[in-house]
Design a protein around this motif. Structure first.
Motif, PDB file in Angstrom:
ATOM      1  N   ASP A 284      -8.023   2.199  -2.711  1.00  0.00           N
ATOM      2  CA  ASP A 284      -7.468   2.284  -1.368  1.00  0.00           C
ATOM      3  C   ASP A 284      -6.942   0.953  -0.870  1.00  0.00           C
ATOM      4  O   ASP A 284      -5.991   0.895  -0.092  1.00  0.00           O
ATOM      5  CB  ASP A 284      -8.536   2.787  -0.382  1.00  0.00           C
ATOM      6  CG  ASP A 284      -8.495   4.303  -0.279  1.00  0.00           C
ATOM      7  OD1 ASP A 284      -7.481   4.881  -0.727  1.00  0.00           O
ATOM      8  OD2 ASP A 284      -9.468   4.883   0.230  1.00  0.00           O
TER       9      ASP A 284
ATOM     10  N   VAL B 130      -3.609  -0.215  -3.123  1.00  0.00           N
ATOM     11  CA  VAL B 130      -2.298   0.392  -2.844  1.00  0.00           C
ATOM     12  C   VAL B 130      -1.553  -0.310  -1.723  1.00  0.00           C
ATOM     13  O   VAL B 130      -0.346  -0.154  -1.595  1.00  0.00           O
ATOM     14  CB  VAL B 130      -2.373   1.898  -2.490  1.00  0.00           C
ATOM     15  CG1 VAL B 130      -2.792   2.714  -3.688  1.00  0.00           C
ATOM     16  CG2 VAL B 130      -3.262   2.136  -1.296  1.00  0.00           C
ATOM     17  N   SER B 131      -2.259  -1.089  -0.906  1.00  0.00           N
ATOM     18  CA  SER B 131      -1.543  -1.721   0.196  1.00  0.00           C
ATOM     19  C   SER B 131      -0.620  -2.840  -0.287  1.00  0.00           C
ATOM     20  O   SER B 131       0.232  -3.308   0.463  1.00  0.00           O
ATOM     21  CB  SER B 131      -2.521  -2.250   1.246  1.00  0.00           C
ATOM     22  OG  SER B 131      -3.167  -3.393   0.761  1.00  0.00           O
ATOM     23  N   CYS B 132      -0.761  -3.257  -1.550  1.00  0.00           N
ATOM     24  CA  CYS B 132       0.174  -4.267  -2.089  1.00  0.00           C
ATOM     25  C   CYS B 132       1.513  -3.596  -2.342  1.00  0.00           C
ATOM     26  O   CYS B 132       1.614  -2.687  -3.157  1.00  0.00           O
ATOM     27  CB  CYS B 132      -0.356  -4.887  -3.380  1.00  0.00           C
ATOM     28  SG  CYS B 132       0.866  -5.928  -4.213  1.00  0.00           S
ATOM     29  N   ASN B 133       2.544  -4.063  -1.643  1.00  0.00           N
ATOM     30  CA  ASN B 133       3.885  -3.501  -1.805  1.00  0.00           C
ATOM     31  C   ASN B 133       4.687  -4.210  -2.884  1.00  0.00           C
ATOM     32  O   ASN B 133       5.867  -3.968  -3.034  1.00  0.00           O
ATOM     33  CB  ASN B 133       4.641  -3.596  -0.479  1.00  0.00           C
ATOM     34  CG  ASN B 133       4.449  -2.362   0.367  1.00  0.00           C
ATOM     35  OD1 ASN B 133       4.476  -1.251  -0.153  1.00  0.00           O
ATOM     36  ND2 ASN B 133       4.231  -2.541   1.656  1.00  0.00           N
TER      37      ASN B 133
ATOM     38  N   PRO C 171       2.550  -9.719   3.825  1.00  0.00           N
ATOM     39  CA  PRO C 171       3.075  -8.931   4.939  1.00  0.00           C
ATOM     40  C   PRO C 171       2.242  -7.683   5.197  1.00  0.00           C
ATOM     41  O   PRO C 171       2.074  -7.272   6.339  1.00  0.00           O
ATOM     42  CB  PRO C 171       4.487  -8.544   4.481  1.00  0.00           C
ATOM     43  CG  PRO C 171       4.831  -9.492   3.399  1.00  0.00           C
ATOM     44  CD  PRO C 171       3.531  -9.877   2.753  1.00  0.00           C
ATOM     45  N   SER C 172       1.720  -7.047   4.141  1.00  0.00           N
ATOM     46  CA  SER C 172       1.002  -5.795   4.384  1.00  0.00           C
ATOM     47  C   SER C 172      -0.500  -6.010   4.530  1.00  0.00           C
ATOM     48  O   SER C 172      -1.258  -5.050   4.591  1.00  0.00           O
ATOM     49  CB  SER C 172       1.324  -4.764   3.304  1.00  0.00           C
ATOM     50  OG  SER C 172       1.184  -5.311   2.035  1.00  0.00           O
ATOM     51  N   GLY C 173      -0.927  -7.262   4.605  1.00  0.00           N
ATOM     52  CA  GLY C 173      -2.326  -7.546   4.910  1.00  0.00           C
ATOM     53  C   GLY C 173      -3.308  -7.117   3.823  1.00  0.00           C
ATOM     54  O   GLY C 173      -4.445  -6.750   4.119  1.00  0.00           O
TER      55      GLY C 173
ATOM     56  N   SER D 244       4.707  -2.879   7.543  1.00  0.00           N
ATOM     57  CA  SER D 244       4.052  -2.748   6.232  1.00  0.00           C
ATOM     58  C   SER D 244       2.582  -2.393   6.361  1.00  0.00           C
ATOM     59  O   SER D 244       1.982  -1.871   5.441  1.00  0.00           O
ATOM     60  CB  SER D 244       4.137  -4.056   5.451  1.00  0.00           C
ATOM     61  OG  SER D 244       5.453  -4.367   5.159  1.00  0.00           O
ATOM     62  N   ARG D 245       1.981  -2.757   7.488  1.00  0.00           N
ATOM     63  CA  ARG D 245       0.542  -2.591   7.627  1.00  0.00           C
ATOM     64  C   ARG D 245       0.129  -1.189   8.053  1.00  0.00           C
ATOM     65  O   ARG D 245      -1.041  -0.854   8.016  1.00  0.00           O
ATOM     66  CB  ARG D 245       0.010  -3.580   8.673  1.00  0.00           C
ATOM     67  CG  ARG D 245      -0.233  -4.929   8.077  1.00  0.00           C
ATOM     68  CD  ARG D 245      -0.179  -6.015   9.105  1.00  0.00           C
ATOM     69  NE  ARG D 245       0.136  -7.254   8.421  1.00  0.00           N
ATOM     70  CZ  ARG D 245      -0.762  -8.156   8.065  1.00  0.00           C
ATOM     71  NH1 ARG D 245      -2.017  -7.982   8.366  1.00  0.00           N
ATOM     72  NH2 ARG D 245      -0.397  -9.232   7.411  1.00  0.00           N
TER      73      ARG D 245
ATOM     74  N   PRO E 133       0.036   2.588   3.445  1.00  0.00           N
ATOM     75  CA  PRO E 133       0.033   1.814   2.199  1.00  0.00           C
ATOM     76  C   PRO E 133       1.423   1.354   1.757  1.00  0.00           C
ATOM     77  O   PRO E 133       1.595   0.233   1.307  1.00  0.00           O
ATOM     78  CB  PRO E 133      -0.557   2.788   1.181  1.00  0.00           C
ATOM     79  CG  PRO E 133      -1.379   3.737   1.969  1.00  0.00           C
ATOM     80  CD  PRO E 133      -0.710   3.860   3.304  1.00  0.00           C
ATOM     81  N   ASN E 134       2.430   2.214   1.874  1.00  0.00           N
ATOM     82  CA  ASN E 134       3.747   1.824   1.381  1.00  0.00           C
ATOM     83  C   ASN E 134       4.759   1.769   2.508  1.00  0.00           C
ATOM     84  O   ASN E 134       4.584   2.417   3.531  1.00  0.00           O
ATOM     85  CB  ASN E 134       4.248   2.822   0.333  1.00  0.00           C
ATOM     86  CG  ASN E 134       3.266   2.948  -0.814  1.00  0.00           C
ATOM     87  OD1 ASN E 134       2.525   3.916  -0.894  1.00  0.00           O
ATOM     88  ND2 ASN E 134       3.214   1.945  -1.665  1.00  0.00           N
ATOM     89  N   CYS E 135       5.814   0.976   2.290  1.00  0.00           N
ATOM     90  CA  CYS E 135       6.926   1.078   3.213  1.00  0.00           C
ATOM     91  C   CYS E 135       8.220   1.027   2.430  1.00  0.00           C
ATOM     92  O   CYS E 135       8.385   0.221   1.536  1.00  0.00           O
ATOM     93  CB  CYS E 135       6.829   0.058   4.339  1.00  0.00           C
ATOM     94  SG  CYS E 135       7.469  -1.535   4.041  1.00  0.00           S
TER      95      CYS E 135
ATOM     96  N   ARG F 118       1.160   8.221  -2.619  1.00  0.00           N
ATOM     97  CA  ARG F 118       0.249   9.168  -3.274  1.00  0.00           C
ATOM     98  C   ARG F 118       0.336  10.560  -2.647  1.00  0.00           C
ATOM     99  O   ARG F 118      -0.114  11.532  -3.226  1.00  0.00           O
ATOM    100  CB  ARG F 118      -1.192   8.639  -3.184  1.00  0.00           C
ATOM    101  CG  ARG F 118      -1.388   7.355  -3.983  1.00  0.00           C
ATOM    102  CD  ARG F 118      -2.725   6.727  -3.674  1.00  0.00           C
ATOM    103  NE  ARG F 118      -2.842   6.377  -2.249  1.00  0.00           N
ATOM    104  CZ  ARG F 118      -3.925   5.877  -1.688  1.00  0.00           C
ATOM    105  NH1 ARG F 118      -5.000   5.670  -2.408  1.00  0.00           N
ATOM    106  NH2 ARG F 118      -3.948   5.569  -0.400  1.00  0.00           N
TER     107      ARG F 118
END
Lengths: 430, 461
Positions: free
Chosen positions: A16, A19-22, A83-85, B331-332, B335-337, B387
């Protein structure tokens, strides 16, 4: 845990957060290790990709994952830039923990984390007993850094210059402290940390001097132990929580307004990490940690922002030059950059000259410097060049681990600058 | 075929430590910044001297290895995802020397792996200005910027990367060095091959040297923020400023969703009830800045914008803080942007904004819109979770519909992210089948085996 499928499913629990790594790759811009090697496996984006691949059984080689995870200073720069924390610090620490449970901890680390660090008296005894032999193990260099090399320990520490170990620990030198609040109306628990207790005693003495001067009551029990960070970053959560509990029990015996440390890694560990790992602890330990951990504060912040007692002055005409290095955990985890500089400016004997890339990591990273000596030295060299370019008489910083790394680099290259904690420079004026 | 003796040859050429063969190392170069299926290369090569590039490329080519050139891997269209089957990645990030900054003649020469921001900083230290500022400039490479024809916030007035390419040296698939362009302002010698290289996405050759134009920095600037009660009013203001023939250096747009996510993330004091913000900066000679500020303000007022002028450096920084935080804030959320970059003529901004809203509603998607309104290059950004199969499906449909609308309005598929893999399917919609066939003819001529990033843009075959 010896089964590979257990390892895979344990790492999958990180999914979980992985997955936040873009994959934007912005971590490349601030990672000190990547800055040196320019290899994707050395930056967080690459490490996270491998962790994710392993947990999905796309990658089979756990040793390769483990090797890359150890090439990380845990400085927090990537997380700060992300950027996505993505919570890289926590992900990497958890992954190290899971992998250590599978591969087992090295015997030397086990000995240190589980048998030496929890026993302050044993450590003090060893230092006292070993003191007459210090000259044999660590013959002094008589260099301006007052560091020493340790040829007999070369296998473990390479050609590294270490601070000359004092014969006594700070705790045995000054004994337990328990003074009431003075004119400031505040009373603090002073946590010198391992380095403040065993290596940089001048720094710890300066802290006590500053407290006394400002009328701050001090509580320092004699049985404080390591904050636990080295155990945690090596994946030994068991030893980490044990050390946290021992400290909490010791500190829980009294009342105070803040826990003040001169080591940002200790501050960060106490404030942010003790509680995070306390979930499975007995109720009373959990309660004490919940009560005292949020009180942890860096000494620079305490003096400048809490006491509000430090005033910058104009430097004297013949002032020496001081330059300042920002420790990563202080700058990133504790968001503190101005306060140590304010302490330096409060001493008219020094003129602050900023170095280039003051906020760039020194390359120590605690046990990183032992695990990856060549990389650590490469990163340190860049810092050294930036320091040397200022021609400073004194390099101030606010973290004993940075002090060790910078003195080591200076000693090796014959640098003349003295390395000091900002609080030492400030304490000179009192 | 890749075998031990070929690997040995590579090692002899560029050094053993620069030939990466392990499973983990190869998996580290299977992706770029695009949410797209990764492809693990068979080999990763990292030359450290531009002099070896020709031999290296030739060796790969002779051995039929599909080649993808990679700088920092920050591509947003899948342009550096390796090719299937024995693919090799040639990394240029160790070719990172700035060779010359010439302040008399206003140009700089650099190797392709120099990081854009480091280049811009070095130029600034020398007293000059390199304007292209793609969002990833802190980590992207100049070579990558040229290969993708990267844009940025200053595109409106200063143009994009291709406008700063004066000359290029590159190696072709025979390992021959090709030189094009010059250190002179004008150069009409031979074909404009530098023009071909800009935006070629690794399909023509490997760049070894870039001669880039640098310019005197503006003497003054004025930043401002305008708050709007409707997105249409903001879009009309942008179109109005362009129609008034004022060219700000930057004119950025943030919609209500984006500014609220910024507030959730950092709380910097943006008006949560605003429908849209325009962040504008004009620069140039002090007198020109004064005049243009007045002209811009007149249009903003006419369109109902509430204007705040930055009166000092701190306030200017505050204006741009919102824009800097936009991507992080979006982005936060999930999960994806998915960040698109459809671009339309400025007069069509009101229409495309309406289309964005309609599409997000139709496909029930979380979308924030921000971007370079001044040059018509918008970033509709979908906050999603790859996902979630159903949601991902809707994102893909929404993206396709955005392309359709942008094209119908006389716009383009991609303003600055490149075609790569992700936009190649729609290329014929914007151009024509004949255009694609012509591009393939060029490709086959310079790459007869079809090995240079073969699936990208139009494909070779």
């Amino acid at each position: 845990m010896s089964d590979l499928s257990q390892l895979v499913s344990a790492l999958r629990s990180l999914e979980d957060r992985l997955v936040s790594c873009n994959k934007c790759g912005f971590c490349m811009g601030t990672c000190p290790v990547f800055g040196q090697t320019l290899l994707e496996g050395d930056v967080s984006r690459g490490k996270l990709a491998l962790l994710s691949n392993f947990s999905q059984e796309i990658l089979k080689d756990i040793d390769a994952v483990s090797a890359r995870l150890s090439r990380c200073l845990l400085c927090g720069a990537c997380q700060h830039t992300c950027p996505s924390g993505t919570e890289t610090f926590d992900i990497f620490v958890r992954a190290r923990e899971i992998i250590a449970a599978y591969k087992g901890l090295s015997p030397i680390k086990k000995l240190i984390f589980r048998h030496l660090l929890p026993h302050p008296r044993l450590l003090s005894f060893m230092m006292a007993a070993g003191s007459p032999f210090t000259g044999l193990v660590m013959p002094k260099d008589n260099n301006p850094q007052q560091t020493a090399q340790a040829p007999l320990l070369r296998r473990f520490i390479g050609r590294r210059h270490l601070p000359s170990v004092a014969g006594k620990t700070f705790a045995s030198e000054v004994g337990a402290q328990d003074t009431p609040a003075g004119k400031s109306g505040l009373r603090v628990a002073f946590f010198p940390g391992c380095m403040g207790d065993k290596a940089y005693l001048d720094m710890s003495r300066a802290c006590l001097k500053v407290f006394r001067h400002h009328g701050v009551g001090v509580f320092m029990p004699a049985d404080l132990v390591c904050c636990g960070l080295p155990a945690l970053t090596s994946g030994d959560t068991e030893a980490f929580t044990r050390l946290a509990v021992l400290n909490a029990q010791s500190l829980g015996r009294s009342h105070f307004d803040y826990i003040v440390t001169p080591c940002p890694s200790c501050t960060m560990t106490i404030r942010d990490l003790w509680g995070r790992y306390a979930a499975n602890l007995p109720e009373d330990a959990r309660r004490i940690i919940a009560e005292i951990a949020p009180k942890a504060i860096d000494i620079n912040v305490f003096l400048v922002d809490v006491l509000k007692a430090v005033t910058p002055v104009e430097p004297d005409a013949d002032a020496k030059t001081v330059t300042y290095h920002d420790p990563c955990h202080l700058r990133l985890s504790l968001a503190c950059t101005a306060e140590p500089r304010t302490l330096l400016r409060a001493n008219p004997g020094y003129r602050l000259t900023e170095m280039n890339e003051a906020d760039r990591c020194c390359g120590c990273g605690g046990s990183f410097t032992l695990a990856e000596p060549a990389l650590s030295e490469d990163i340190g060299s860049r810092k050294l060049n930036n320091i040397m370019a200022t021609n400073a008489d004194v390099v101030a910083t606010a973290c004993p681990a940075c002090m060790m790394q910078i003195s080591d680099m200076l000693a090796r290259k014959g640098g003349k600058a003295r390395v000091r904690h900002a609080v030492e420079v400030y304490a000179e004026t009192l | 075929m890749l075998n031990a003796s070929l690997i040995k040859e590579f090692e002899n050429l560029i050094g053993r430590e620069n030939v990466l063969t392990s499973e983990a190392d190869r998996q580290n170069y299977a992706y770029d910044a695009t949410p797209y299926v990764p492809c693990v290369p068979a080999l990763v090569l990292r030359p450290t001297q531009t002099g070896t590039l020709g031999k290296l490329l030739k060796l790969c080519y002779e051995n039929d290895m599909p080649i993808s050139v990679r700088g920092s891997g920050t591509n947003l269209s899948g342009g550096v995802v390796p090719e299937n089957g024995n693919g090799v990645v040639i990394l240029t990030n160790a070719l990172n020397r700035i060779l010359e900054i010439n302040t008399e003649d206003c140009y700089a020469v650099a190797e392709p792996g120099v990081v854009t921001a480091q280049f811009a900083n070095a130029v600034a230290k020398a007293g000059l200005f390199y304007p292209p500022d793609p969002g990833s400039m802190s980590v992207s490479t100049l070579g990558g910027n040229v290969a993708e024809n990267a844009g940025g916030l200053r595109g409106l007035k200063y143009g994009v990367t291709k406008d700063y390419v004066m000359g290029i040296e590159f190696y072709d698939t025979d390992g021959e060095l090709v030189k094009t362009g010059s250190r002179t302002v004008k150069c009409a010698t031979g074909y404009n091959l530098a023009g071909l290289m800009a935006g070629s996405e690794g399909t023509v050759g490997i760049m070894s040297k870039l001669i880039m134009k640098i310019v005197p920095p503006p003497k003054a600037s004025q930043a401002m923020k305008a708050i709007f009660r409707s997105t249409q009013a903001a879009a009309e203001a942008v179109a109005g400023i362009i129609a008034a023939h004022v060219v700000p250096c930057t004119m950025e747009y943030l919609d209500n969703v984006t500014l609220n996510k910024i507030e959730d993330f950092k709380g910097i004091g943006l008006p949560r009830d605003a429908a849209a913000l325009l962040l504008i900066e004009v620069d140039g000679h002090p007198e020109q800045v004064k005049e243009e500020t007045a002209a811009v303000c007149a249009v903003l007022e006419r369109c109902g914008g509430e204007i705040q002028l930055a009166t000092n450096a701190a306030e200017k920084n505050k204006v741009w803080e919102a824009r800097r935080l936009a991507l992080s804030a979006l982005s936060r959320v999930k999960p994806n942007c998915v960040l698109e970059d459809a671009t339309v003529p400025r007069s069509k901004l009101p229409a495309i904004f309406k289309a964005f809203d309609d599409i997000a509603a139709k496909y029930r998607l979380n979308m924030g819109v921000f971007g370079h309104a001044g040059d018509g290059n918008m970033h509709p950004t979908f906050m999603c979770d790859m996902r979630d199969k159903d949601e991902w499906d809707r994102v893909e449909k929404a993206v396709e519909e955005i392309f359709d609308h942008a094209l119908a309005l006389g716009g383009t598929l991609t303003g600055e992210h490149g075609t790569g893999i992700t936009k190649s399917r729609w290329l014929s919609k914007e151009t024509s089948e004949g255009t694609l066939a012509f591009c393939r003819k060029i490709r086959r001529a310079v790459d007869p085996k079809g090995l240079m990033n073969s699936s990208k843009i139009v494909g070779v075959k």
